[in-house]
Write a protein that holds these residues in place. Structure first.
Motif, PDB file in Angstrom:
ATOM      1  N   PRO A   1       0.825  -1.218   0.000  1.00 36.77           N
ATOM      2  CA  PRO A   1       0.000   0.000   0.000  1.00 36.77           C
ATOM      3  C   PRO A   1       0.855   1.263   0.000  1.00 36.77           C
ATOM      4  O   PRO A   1       0.421   2.308  -0.486  1.00 36.77           O
ATOM      5  CB  PRO A   1      -0.806  -0.115   1.300  1.00 36.77           C
ATOM      6  N   TYR A   2       2.084   1.178   0.525  1.00 36.83           N
ATOM      7  CA  TYR A   2       2.968   2.339   0.532  1.00 36.83           C
ATOM      8  C   TYR A   2       3.358   2.725  -0.892  1.00 36.83           C
ATOM      9  O   TYR A   2       3.350   3.905  -1.258  1.00 36.83           O
ATOM     10  CB  TYR A   2       4.226   2.051   1.358  1.00 36.83           C
ATOM     11  N   ARG A   3       3.710   1.735  -1.708  1.00 38.76           N
ATOM     12  CA  ARG A   3       4.093   2.020  -3.097  1.00 38.76           C
ATOM     13  C   ARG A   3       2.895   2.500  -3.909  1.00 38.76           C
ATOM     14  O   ARG A   3       3.024   3.374  -4.764  1.00 38.76           O
ATOM     15  CB  ARG A   3       4.731   0.791  -3.749  1.00 38.76           C
ATOM     16  N   ARG A   4       1.721   1.939  -3.665  1.00 41.97           N
ATOM     17  CA  ARG A   4       0.528   2.408  -4.382  1.00 41.97           C
ATOM     18  C   ARG A   4       0.249   3.868  -4.058  1.00 41.97           C
ATOM     19  O   ARG A   4      -0.044   4.669  -4.951  1.00 41.97           O
ATOM     20  CB  ARG A   4      -0.685   1.539  -4.033  1.00 41.97           C
ATOM     21  N   ASP A   5       0.350   4.219  -2.789  1.00 40.92           N
ATOM     22  CA  ASP A   5       0.113   5.616  -2.399  1.00 40.92           C
ATOM     23  C   ASP A   5       1.115   6.553  -3.059  1.00 40.92           C
ATOM     24  O   ASP A   5       0.762   7.657  -3.492  1.00 40.92           O
ATOM     25  CB  ASP A   5       0.190   5.761  -0.880  1.00 40.92           C
ATOM     26  N   LEU A   6       2.369   6.118  -3.143  1.00 37.72           N
ATOM     27  CA  LEU A   6       3.386   6.955  -3.770  1.00 37.72           C
ATOM     28  C   LEU A   6       3.110   7.130  -5.259  1.00 37.72           C
ATOM     29  O   LEU A   6       3.180   8.248  -5.787  1.00 37.72           O
ATOM     30  CB  LEU A   6       4.778   6.346  -3.564  1.00 37.72           C
TER      31      LEU A   6
ATOM     32  N   THR B   1      17.242   1.305  -3.187  1.00 37.07           N
ATOM     33  CA  THR B   1      15.940   0.979  -3.758  1.00 37.07           C
ATOM     34  C   THR B   1      16.102   0.705  -5.243  1.00 37.07           C
ATOM     35  O   THR B   1      16.466   1.596  -6.017  1.00 37.07           O
ATOM     36  CB  THR B   1      14.930   2.118  -3.544  1.00 37.07           C
ATOM     37  N   GLY B   2      15.875  -0.539  -5.631  1.00 40.41           N
ATOM     38  CA  GLY B   2      15.933  -0.919  -7.027  1.00 40.41           C
ATOM     39  C   GLY B   2      14.640  -0.541  -7.735  1.00 40.41           C
ATOM     40  O   GLY B   2      13.550  -0.649  -7.164  1.00 40.41           O
TER      41      GLY B   2
ATOM     42  N   GLU C   1       7.150   7.139   6.795  1.00 42.45           N
ATOM     43  CA  GLU C   1       5.986   8.019   6.752  1.00 42.45           C
ATOM     44  C   GLU C   1       5.330   8.186   8.123  1.00 42.45           C
ATOM     45  O   GLU C   1       4.363   8.933   8.263  1.00 42.45           O
ATOM     46  CB  GLU C   1       4.958   7.495   5.741  1.00 42.45           C
ATOM     47  N   GLY C   2       5.845   7.505   9.134  1.00 44.46           N
ATOM     48  CA  GLY C   2       5.277   7.610  10.468  1.00 44.46           C
ATOM     49  C   GLY C   2       6.300   8.053  11.493  1.00 44.46           C
ATOM     50  O   GLY C   2       7.098   8.965  11.261  1.00 44.46           O
ATOM     51  N   LEU C   3       6.330   7.338  12.624  1.00 44.20           N
ATOM     52  CA  LEU C   3       7.232   7.693  13.727  1.00 44.20           C
ATOM     53  C   LEU C   3       8.685   7.336  13.446  1.00 44.20           C
ATOM     54  O   LEU C   3       9.551   7.645  14.258  1.00 44.20           O
ATOM     55  CB  LEU C   3       6.778   6.983  15.012  1.00 44.20           C
ATOM     56  N   GLY C   4       8.948   6.707  12.326  1.00 47.44           N
ATOM     57  CA  GLY C   4      10.327   6.366  11.986  1.00 47.44           C
ATOM     58  C   GLY C   4      11.261   7.561  12.017  1.00 47.44           C
ATOM     59  O   GLY C   4      12.444   7.425  12.329  1.00 47.44           O
TER      60      GLY C   4
ATOM     61  N   LEU D   1      13.682   8.197  14.914  1.00 45.90           N
ATOM     62  CA  LEU D   1      14.822   7.307  15.149  1.00 45.90           C
ATOM     63  C   LEU D   1      16.135   7.876  14.625  1.00 45.90           C
ATOM     64  O   LEU D   1      17.191   7.309  14.893  1.00 45.90           O
ATOM     65  CB  LEU D   1      14.576   5.949  14.472  1.00 45.90           C
ATOM     66  N   PHE D   2      16.095   9.000  13.886  1.00 45.31           N
ATOM     67  CA  PHE D   2      17.240   9.421  13.102  1.00 45.31           C
ATOM     68  C   PHE D   2      17.901  10.693  13.622  1.00 45.31           C
ATOM     69  O   PHE D   2      17.260  11.553  14.233  1.00 45.31           O
ATOM     70  CB  PHE D   2      16.833   9.661  11.644  1.00 45.31           C
ATOM     71  N   ASP D   3      19.190  10.812  13.306  1.00 46.38           N
ATOM     72  CA  ASP D   3      19.928  12.066  13.473  1.00 46.38           C
ATOM     73  C   ASP D   3      19.945  12.867  12.183  1.00 46.38           C
ATOM     74  O   ASP D   3      19.938  14.104  12.212  1.00 46.38           O
ATOM     75  CB  ASP D   3      21.381  11.792  13.882  1.00 46.38           C
ATOM     76  N   ALA D   4      20.026  12.181  11.043  1.00 43.36           N
ATOM     77  CA  ALA D   4      20.147  12.876   9.768  1.00 43.36           C
ATOM     78  C   ALA D   4      19.729  11.968   8.623  1.00 43.36           C
ATOM     79  O   ALA D   4      19.779  10.740   8.730  1.00 43.36           O
ATOM     80  CB  ALA D   4      21.589  13.346   9.548  1.00 43.36           C
ATOM     81  N   LEU D   5      19.320  12.596   7.514  1.00 46.47           N
ATOM     82  CA  LEU D   5      18.964  11.912   6.284  1.00 46.47           C
ATOM     83  C   LEU D   5      19.749  12.546   5.141  1.00 46.47           C
ATOM     84  O   LEU D   5      19.948  13.756   5.119  1.00 46.47           O
ATOM     85  CB  LEU D   5      17.466  12.045   5.992  1.00 46.47           C
ATOM     86  N   GLU D   6      20.174  11.723   4.180  1.00 41.56           N
ATOM     87  CA  GLU D   6      20.933  12.261   3.065  1.00 41.56           C
ATOM     88  C   GLU D   6      20.598  11.508   1.786  1.00 41.56           C
ATOM     89  O   GLU D   6      20.788  10.301   1.690  1.00 41.56           O
ATOM     90  CB  GLU D   6      22.439  12.156   3.329  1.00 41.56           C
ATOM     91  N   GLY D   7      20.070  12.213   0.794  1.00 44.23           N
ATOM     92  CA  GLY D   7      19.731  11.617  -0.491  1.00 44.23           C
ATOM     93  C   GLY D   7      18.867  12.555  -1.292  1.00 44.23           C
ATOM     94  O   GLY D   7      18.397  13.572  -0.789  1.00 44.23           O
ATOM     95  N   ARG D   8      18.648  12.223  -2.553  1.00 48.54           N
ATOM     96  CA  ARG D   8      17.910  13.153  -3.406  1.00 48.54           C
ATOM     97  C   ARG D   8      16.400  12.947  -3.377  1.00 48.54           C
ATOM     98  O   ARG D   8      15.646  13.829  -3.779  1.00 48.54           O
ATOM     99  CB  ARG D   8      18.412  13.074  -4.847  1.00 48.54           C
ATOM    100  N   ASP D   9      15.934  11.790  -2.925  1.00 48.23           N
ATOM    101  CA  ASP D   9      14.502  11.522  -2.989  1.00 48.23           C
ATOM    102  C   ASP D   9      14.049  10.738  -1.764  1.00 48.23           C
ATOM    103  O   ASP D   9      14.194   9.518  -1.707  1.00 48.23           O
ATOM    104  CB  ASP D   9      14.172  10.737  -4.258  1.00 48.23           C
ATOM    105  N   PRO D  10      13.461  11.414  -0.763  1.00 44.15           N
ATOM    106  CA  PRO D  10      13.008  10.704   0.433  1.00 44.15           C
ATOM    107  C   PRO D  10      11.899   9.693   0.156  1.00 44.15           C
ATOM    108  O   PRO D  10      11.662   8.804   0.971  1.00 44.15           O
ATOM    109  CB  PRO D  10      12.521  11.834   1.362  1.00 44.15           C
ATOM    110  N   ASN D  11      11.214   9.806  -0.999  1.00 45.44           N
ATOM    111  CA  ASN D  11      10.203   8.806  -1.340  1.00 45.44           C
ATOM    112  C   ASN D  11      10.803   7.416  -1.464  1.00 45.44           C
ATOM    113  O   ASN D  11      10.110   6.418  -1.263  1.00 45.44           O
ATOM    114  CB  ASN D  11       9.525   9.182  -2.662  1.00 45.44           C
ATOM    115  N   SER D  12      12.090   7.360  -1.811  1.00 43.77           N
ATOM    116  CA  SER D  12      12.718   6.047  -1.959  1.00 43.77           C
ATOM    117  C   SER D  12      12.745   5.294  -0.636  1.00 43.77           C
ATOM    118  O   SER D  12      12.710   4.063  -0.620  1.00 43.77           O
ATOM    119  CB  SER D  12      14.136   6.191  -2.525  1.00 43.77           C
ATOM    120  N   LEU D  13      12.793   6.016   0.477  1.00 42.09           N
ATOM    121  CA  LEU D  13      12.770   5.349   1.781  1.00 42.09           C
ATOM    122  C   LEU D  13      11.432   4.665   2.041  1.00 42.09           C
ATOM    123  O   LEU D  13      11.369   3.684   2.777  1.00 42.09           O
ATOM    124  CB  LEU D  13      13.046   6.354   2.902  1.00 42.09           C
ATOM    125  N   ILE D  14      10.376   5.178   1.447  1.00 38.40           N
ATOM    126  CA  ILE D  14       9.056   4.571   1.617  1.00 38.40           C
ATOM    127  C   ILE D  14       8.884   3.399   0.658  1.00 38.40           C
ATOM    128  O   ILE D  14       8.068   2.505   0.889  1.00 38.40           O
ATOM    129  CB  ILE D  14       7.951   5.626   1.425  1.00 38.40           C
TER     130      ILE D  14
END
Length: 205
Positions: free
Chosen positions: A13-18, A107-108, A157-160, A163-176
């Protein structure tokens, strides 16, 4: 121009929403693919192989489609691959291993023409630096979100995010689970530009 219909090779459902964010009509179906890594396989090779395998698994069932396959792998600094944990115990172990360390999410993405066999694929990297997590925080997080179907044991997309100090990348959607910037690039290369189509917003079925 007449485009082939899009098929998302995923039951997520995460990929469908994206994918709905591109406002292109699409349908989705679940491929039957063994996601186990091969001996000595790197995280990038695994992510690319699974994305392609998921697309190809549906080609015979859905002729006349452009099929989108995607899969995500997480890698610790020592190269250890973190896949979907499946249960609470494995998720807790993954978060303990990730605590205080950078984790590379790979993410492939594959786009396959089911008729011609034309294929393009790529791997989108995104790095997450986990803060130092206590066992109490890990247990509280897992009880609240139960991210057992997510590589790396968190839901971006939630409380995740807590958990983090920092994020680095061009597209945060890839994490979902679906790198939309890269997918848009592939679609434009194939002559399909979501911005230039007069179509209603997509409704996944």
């Amino acid at each position: 121009m007449n485009y082939k219909p899009l098929l998302l090779a995923s039951s997520s459902p995460y990929r469908r929403d994206l994918l709905q964010r591109l406002e292109l009509p699409f349908t989705s179906a679940s491929p039957n693919v063994d996601e186990s890594p091969l001996d000595g396989e790197t995280g990038e090779a695994l992510a690319l192989r699974l994305a392609e395998s998921k697309a190809r698994a549906l080609a015979d069932r859905f002729p006349g489609h452009w099929i989108i396959g995607s899969d995500q792998i997480a890698c610790l600094p020592d190269g250890t691959i973190l896949t979907k944990p499946g249960n609470h115990e494995r998720a807790a172990e993954q978060l303990r291993l990730s605590s205080g360390h950078p984790v590379l999410f790979l993410t492939g993405l594959a786009l396959l023409d089911a008729d011609s066999g034309k294929l393009e694929r790529l791997c989108e990297p995104y790095q997450v630096r986990f803060r130092k997590l206590s066992d109490r925080e890990i247990e509280a997080y897992l009880r609240r979100e139960q991210p057992y179907d997510c590589a790396g044991s968190f839901k971006m997309e939630g409380l995740g995010i807590t958990l983090f100090d920092a994020l680095e990348g061009r597209d945060p959607n890839s994490l979902i689970g679906l790198p939309l910037i890269a997918l848009n690039e592939l679609l434009r290369r194939w002559g399909r530009n979501p911005l230039l189509e007069d179509r209603p917003a997509a409704i996944a079925r």
